[in-house]
Motif scaffolding. Sequence first.
Motif, mmCIF file in Angstrom:
data_model
loop_
_atom_site.group_PDB
_atom_site.id
_atom_site.type_symbol
_atom_site.label_atom_id
_atom_site.label_comp_id
_atom_site.label_asym_id
_atom_site.label_seq_id
_atom_site.Cartn_x
_atom_site.Cartn_y
_atom_site.Cartn_z
ATOM 1 N N MET A 1 0.858 -1.189 0.000
ATOM 2 C CA MET A 1 0.000 0.000 0.000
ATOM 3 C C MET A 1 0.895 1.240 0.000
ATOM 4 O O MET A 1 1.434 1.623 1.033
ATOM 5 C CB MET A 1 -0.879 0.010 1.258
ATOM 6 N N VAL A 3 2.186 4.940 0.263
ATOM 7 C CA VAL A 3 1.731 6.073 1.057
ATOM 8 C C VAL A 3 2.424 7.314 0.546
ATOM 9 O O VAL A 3 3.647 7.349 0.420
ATOM 10 C CB VAL A 3 2.069 5.872 2.542
ATOM 11 N N GLY A 4 1.663 8.330 0.270
ATOM 12 C CA GLY A 4 2.228 9.600 -0.187
ATOM 13 C C GLY A 4 2.174 10.641 0.912
ATOM 14 O O GLY A 4 1.695 10.371 2.019
ATOM 15 N N GLY A 7 -1.309 10.924 2.314
ATOM 16 C CA GLY A 7 -2.044 9.741 2.707
ATOM 17 C C GLY A 7 -1.875 8.580 1.756
ATOM 18 O O GLY A 7 -0.994 8.556 0.898
ATOM 19 N N LEU A 8 -2.768 7.592 1.923
ATOM 20 C CA LEU A 8 -2.652 6.367 1.137
ATOM 21 C C LEU A 8 -2.802 6.641 -0.358
ATOM 22 O O LEU A 8 -3.559 7.526 -0.765
ATOM 23 C CB LEU A 8 -3.739 5.383 1.582
ATOM 24 N N PRO A 10 -3.670 4.017 -2.889
ATOM 25 C CA PRO A 10 -3.948 2.643 -3.282
ATOM 26 C C PRO A 10 -3.765 2.436 -4.775
ATOM 27 O O PRO A 10 -4.105 3.291 -5.589
ATOM 28 C CB PRO A 10 -5.412 2.458 -2.857
ATOM 29 N N LEU A 14 -5.291 -2.904 -6.461
ATOM 30 C CA LEU A 14 -6.032 -3.117 -5.223
ATOM 31 C C LEU A 14 -7.481 -2.681 -5.387
ATOM 32 O O LEU A 14 -8.413 -3.403 -5.033
ATOM 33 C CB LEU A 14 -5.377 -2.345 -4.081
ATOM 34 N N LEU A 15 -7.664 -1.522 -5.945
ATOM 35 C CA LEU A 15 -9.026 -1.003 -6.101
ATOM 36 C C LEU A 15 -9.839 -1.906 -7.019
ATOM 37 O O LEU A 15 -11.047 -2.081 -6.836
ATOM 38 C CB LEU A 15 -8.979 0.427 -6.638
ATOM 39 N N VAL A 94 -12.590 -2.667 0.398
ATOM 40 C CA VAL A 94 -11.664 -1.544 0.330
ATOM 41 C C VAL A 94 -12.434 -0.251 0.567
ATOM 42 O O VAL A 94 -13.484 -0.036 -0.022
ATOM 43 C CB VAL A 94 -10.978 -1.492 -1.055
ATOM 44 N N SER A 106 -8.776 0.591 6.253
ATOM 45 C CA SER A 106 -8.833 0.929 4.840
ATOM 46 C C SER A 106 -9.065 -0.301 3.985
ATOM 47 O O SER A 106 -9.721 -0.225 2.943
ATOM 48 C CB SER A 106 -7.522 1.614 4.413
ATOM 49 N N LEU B 330 -4.895 13.691 8.212
ATOM 50 C CA LEU B 330 -5.507 13.476 6.900
ATOM 51 C C LEU B 330 -7.022 13.562 7.027
ATOM 52 O O LEU B 330 -7.593 13.117 8.019
ATOM 53 C CB LEU B 330 -5.109 12.104 6.356
ATOM 54 N N MET B 342 -9.879 7.155 0.219
ATOM 55 C CA MET B 342 -9.196 6.306 1.192
ATOM 56 C C MET B 342 -7.839 6.912 1.500
ATOM 57 O O MET B 342 -6.873 6.686 0.793
ATOM 58 C CB MET B 342 -9.029 4.907 0.603
ATOM 59 N N THR B 343 -7.797 7.732 2.535
ATOM 60 C CA THR B 343 -6.535 8.401 2.857
ATOM 61 C C THR B 343 -5.759 7.683 3.947
ATOM 62 O O THR B 343 -4.583 7.934 4.115
ATOM 63 C CB THR B 343 -6.807 9.841 3.341
#
Lengths: 127, 680
Positions: A1, A3-4, A7-8, A10, A14-15, A94, A106, B330, B342-343
Amino acid sequence: MPVGPLGLEPSEKLLGMKGRRVRMVGYLVHQEEPVAGLSYLTPYPVALGHEDESLADDLPPSTVFLHLSVGEMASSPRVLHSAGLIRLTGQLAVGPQLESDGRISSVRLLLDPESTTSLLGTERPSP
Amino acid sequence: MKMKPHLKTPVVLSLATVWFGTLAGAGIASPTVTRLTPPSELFATGNSAPVIARFLPGQRFDLQATVRPDSGKTISEFQFYVDDVPVKSPAGAAGASLVTSGLVAGLPAGTAVVSLRAFSTRRPGVHTLKVKAVQSDRQVVTAVGNFEVVVVDDRGCDRDRFGAKGGFAKNVILFLGDGMGAAHRTAARIMAKGYAQGKAKGRLAMDTFPFTGMVMTASLNSIITDSSPGMSNYVNGNKAANNQEGVFPDDTQDPFDNPRIEYLAEYLHRTQGKSLGIVTTADVFDATPAANAVHTSNRGNGTGIVDQFLDDRDLTGLTVLMGGGRKWFLPNASNSINPQPMTGSQRRSVNDYVLPDDIVKAWGAAKGKLDPERNLISDFQSEGFFYAPDNTALSSAGSARKLLGLFAFSNMNVAMDKINGRRGVSTVVQDYGFPDQPMLDEMTSAALKVLEKNPEGFVVTIEGASIDKQSHLMDSDRWMLETLEFDRAIQVAKDFAATHPGTLILVTADHECSGAAIIGASRLTQAALAAKAGQPQTELRDKVVGTYEAAGFPRYEIQADGYPSSTNPDYKMLIGYGANADRYETWVSQPLPTQDSQQPFVGTYPLNSYPANPSVRNSGIGFLVTGQVPGDQAVHTASDIPLSAYGTGASLFTGVMDNTDVFFKLVQAMGDDARGYFRR
C-alpha cells in the motif's frame, strides 16, 4: 500500500479487486488485549497494544483488518495469536470503515468460514 | 482519616467540610464537597503538608470543586477564596461555570462541578483555597485546601560566566528518553564506546554533561507513572494522574474540560514570546509530545490533540512539530461522500474536541469543532508551516520559519530498522511504506535551525520514544540502538549550545521501563550462540550467560554512521529484565522489529503449535523466562531516573529532585522572579 505525503495511494490493482474473493498471506498481529471478532494481518510481525501505547502504534498502513465470518462474529470470540506466516481467504473490502477497536480500516478481509475456523480452533480458553 | 487512592480519578471526602445554616428537618444531611482542585493533602486528609500543587508567580491554573447536594436539592451558587479573599477569573463571570450535566456515572442527582478558570497569583508562599457552595435551601458548605506559589530567585544566574549581572538561559532543550533508566544509558555506552581494562574508551554525549541529578517520577495517583504525567509533571510543575496530561482529575466525562495547569511553553510564550518545538520518534499525538502543549484527561484522543497543536499555537508558540502520526492529519471524509476517498485517516469525532465557553474565554483557547473531515496538513500549511513528509523534504526546510514533519502514519520505525534500511540490509522501512525517515539527530538539527530564528528564544522537547516501546517488548538490541540514536541527537544540541550562549540542555526520562539490567555477556561466539537456538535452558542459559569476570568487556564494531555493524557480535552484552513478562529468550537479535518465528509457509492454521504461553516470540527456539508481571510486555518501574544537565543554569539540576521540581528549576534558570519580569 503506497503512502504519499497526503495519505494512502492505493494501486489500481487493489481497487480493482474490491469485492472479489482473494487469498492473502501475512502475519497475524500479536495483540496484548485482543478485540473480539477482529484481528489484523500485516506483511511482517507486529506487536500491538500495551497500556502505555494507546493508538500510537506500529501498525503499518498496509494492515488488513480481518473480520470473522458472520456466524462467528455473532458469538464474539477472540482471535488469539499464532506464530509465523498464515494464509487466509475471503472477500476483499476496500474503503474507510470504523472498526470495533476504534480504528478506521482501509482494507478488510471478510474471512471465509474455513479461514475463520482455522484461526479460532476449538474450545479456546478465555484470555 | 487516611484515604488510599484507588480510582483513576480519585474522589475523596473532605475532613474540612463544614456546614452552617438552618436544618430543613430532623435529619443531619448537608451538601458535601467531594473534590477540591488543585488537589491538596489538606483537603484529602487534613494535613497541611506536603503541599501537592505548586505554581510560579502568575502561572495560570483552574480552580474547581465537585459539590453534592442533599437529595432533591440543587447547588445554586459558589465562590472560591484564596486566603479568605474572594477571587475571580480574569474573564470574570464568563470564566466561571456551574455544570450539572455530562458528569461521570455514579454521582447523585444535582451534583455540580463548579469552576473558576485561569486563576493566578503572584504572591509567594502557601495559600489556603476555599470553596463555598450554597444549596437551593440556602444551606452552605465550605471546603478548604491549599497550594503554593514558588519564589523563583536569581540563583539561575550564571555569574561566573556572565559577571555580576548574571546570565540566564534563553533556550531550553529538554531531551526525554522515554523509559530510559540508568541501565539503558550504561548499555548504550558499552555498545557505542567499549571498555578497556575497566575504563570506558569514550563517553556518550549525555555522559559529558557536568551536572547530574536523580529524579523521582511518581504520578498523582501511583508510584508507577506513565508517559502522560511523566512528561507533563516536568513542564507544568504539577502532578497529573496516569493517562492525563496538563490537567487535574475531575468529575465530568468530557476529556478536554479538565482543570488546566499552564504549561512551561504557554507561560514562556505569554510572558516572553518564546517559541515551542516538539520533536519525537513516536506518533505526535502520543503522550510525551502532547503533554507539552495539550490539556486532556485522555491521552488517546488523537483527533482533538493534534487539532489543538495548531488551534492553540497562539497560546503555546508552537513553531516546530515533528514525528509520526500522519494518520491524524488526513481528512476523513463524511459518509455522504461517495465513493469514499481512502486516505488512511484515523480522525474521528468521538476523540475530537469542543471546549466549554469558560475555558475559551478565560484561557483564550480555541473553541474547537468536531471535524473529522478536516485537512490538518493543509491547515498547518496555510498558517505558514513547511510540511516535510520525509527526510528529503526535511533537508530542504532550511529557510522555513515554522516546520511540520510527519514521517510515518503512526510511530516512526526504530533506529535499527531505519539504519538497516539505509545500509540496504533490511526492507522493514520499505515494507512499512516510509522508506525515507529521518534519524532523530537530523530532526533535531532541522528543528534548531527553525527555532533559533526567534530572538526571544525557545523551549523544545526532543523525545527518543522507542527506548520505552522496545523495552516493553524486551527487545534489548533495539532499545540500545534507540538510546544511541537519542544520544546522537544530544550531541547535535550540545554543538548548538557551543555557538548559542544562553542554552540549557537537560537529558532525562519520564520513567524507567522494564527494569532493564546488564547481567553479563555471552560466553559464546555469535555462531555458537546461534547454533544453540531451540536448545533447553541448561544449554541456552546455563552455558551462555557469563556473569562477573566471565562477562569481560563486550565489543561492538561501530560504523561510520555511528551505529554498530552488528548487534550480534561474539560475546555480546546480555540484558535481563526486572519488570518482565513471560518471554522466550534466545539472546540473538531478530531481523524484524517484533521477533516472531518465521515458520515456513503453511496452508492452514497449525492448531498444534498454538503456544501454551501468551508470549510467542522466539517460542520453539528460546528458553522460557517467566515474567514478574502478567501479559506479554514488560512494564514501567518506579526507579529514580538520572538527569544530566549542560549549559547555562545547569548547576541548578543536582541532587535528588521531584520531576515537578525540574519545572521550577527551568524557570529559575531562565531568570524569572516573583515580580514576573525577566532579565535578559
